[in-house]
Design an enzyme around this catalytic site. Structure first.
Site, PDB file in Angstrom:
ATOM      1  N   GLU A  55     114.308  36.516   6.272  1.00 29.30           N
ATOM      2  CA  GLU A  55     114.113  35.149   6.779  1.00 29.30           C
ATOM      3  C   GLU A  55     113.375  34.302   5.742  1.00 29.30           C
ATOM      4  OE1 GLU A  55     115.917  34.085   9.069  1.00 29.30           O
ATOM      5  OE2 GLU A  55     114.784  33.958  10.914  1.00 29.30           O
ATOM      6  N   THR A  59     116.034  24.622   9.151  1.00 34.93           N
ATOM      7  CA  THR A  59     114.816  25.034   9.843  1.00 34.93           C
ATOM      8  C   THR A  59     113.581  24.453   9.146  1.00 34.93           C
ATOM      9  OG1 THR A  59     115.862  27.054  10.594  1.00 34.93           O
ATOM     10  CG2 THR A  59     113.472  27.071  10.544  1.00 34.93           C
TER      11      THR A  59
END
Ligand code: HSE
Length: 307
Positions: free
Chosen positions: A128, A181
């Site tokens: 991530e 994001t």
């Protein structure tokens, strides 16, 4: 083992009230990944379909995770990877998380499964970070553990697997506008009022209690986010229309999936889910924005071995 094919699910992070701490896995949508053992050491990505992602192993969420795990385990073999994206990056459905979690799960199988689910979550969080700059756990933990998860603590990492009431269904709409994001995190408040914190943590408690007791009313009352949703919904055209249509058609609640733009609605039973699907579709079809939708069960198991 020389070859492995897996399904790595899409995931809905935050689940309204639980920013960075709650998530669940989806059954109907996800990626397929294959792993082939090679005598030559090292990691190679040989094919990516369904999205335009880098083949550079150090910059690819999946490649970087496999490389790190093989290095840490001192493996005397290599792995060739293929990634078939079933949904788009930037959708808010945990695209990089599916790749990173799938990679961690797959590499672990070739190493003889030395790593626990918690350790796999940590490796996937590294993926991530490679993809979006932050070690967020909610999507990757949901993909690895399946069902609903609570990230009880980040340091040290503690993941609690929560029960899935059987009649829960998720309806989701993905308006075709990418949101990074990173951008969606930059707009978040750094400080919040104590009274807002009280509302939010009471809802997290309510939602978890509702999941344990199959109390759909309590789940419904708790699917409220007064901190993150008001800021992020500005990025999502017609968010309020979708949410209102979902609630009017009987959804338990609706909110932003992860950092958006996907909007999810949780529903009790197939019949209501079908109505909610149609109502959301109706509300979006004249907006001029392309969209994709799905209805799904909550995936109780997470990553699945296909071959
Ligand atoms: N919890 C994260 C966020 C998930 O909302 O930023 C990112 O998909």
């Amino acid at each position: 083992m020389d070859y492995l094919k897996i399904f790595a699910p899409a995931t809905v992070a935050n689940v309204s009230c639980g920013f960075d701490s709650l998530g669940f896995a989806v059954d109907a949508v996800g990626d397929e990944m294959t792993f082939t053992k090679t005598a030559e050491k090292g990691v190679k990505i040989t094919n990516i379909t369904g999205a335009d992602l880098t083949y550079n192993v150090d910059e690819n969420a999946a490649g970087a995770v496999v490389k790190k795990m093989l290095n840490e385990a001192n493996a005397n073999f290599g792995i060739e990877l293929t990634i078939h994206k079933g949904f788009s990056p930037g959708s808010g459905l945990g695209s990089s998380a599916a790749s990173a979690a799938g990679a961690a799960f797959g590499a672990n199988q070739f190493l003889g499964s030395p790593f626990s689910e918690l350790e796999l979550t940590k490796f996937a969080m590294f993926g991530e970070e490679v993809a979006c700059g932050t070690q967020i756990a909610d999507n990757v933990a949901a993909a690895i553990y399946g069902g609903f998860v609570l990230v009880r603590s980040y340091n040290p990492l503690e993941i609690i697997k929560l029960p899935v009431p059987l009649a829960l269904r998720v309806v989701a709409i993905h308006p075709q506008i990418p949101i990074k994001t990173k951008d969606a995190r930059e707009v978040l408040p750094i400080k919040i009022a104590l009274k807002d914190a009280v509302t939010q943590w009471a809802n997290v408690g309510g939602l978890i209690s509702g999941l344990y007791t199959d109390n759909y009313n309590l789940i419904s009352n708790s699917l409220v986010d007064i901190i993150v949703e008001p800021v992020r919904k500005e990025f999502i055209p017609f968010f309020d229309d979708v949410k209102n249509s979902a609630l009017k058609a009987g959804a338990l609640g609706a909110g932003i999936s992860g950092s958006g733009p996907t909007i999810f609605a949780l529903c009790k039973g197939d019949e209501i889910a079908e109505k909610v699907y149609k109502s959301i579709e109706e509300s979006y079809k004249n907006t001029g924005i392309d969209f994709e939708m799905f209805v799904s069960k909550v995936n109780p198991k997470g990553i699945k071995i296909l071959k």
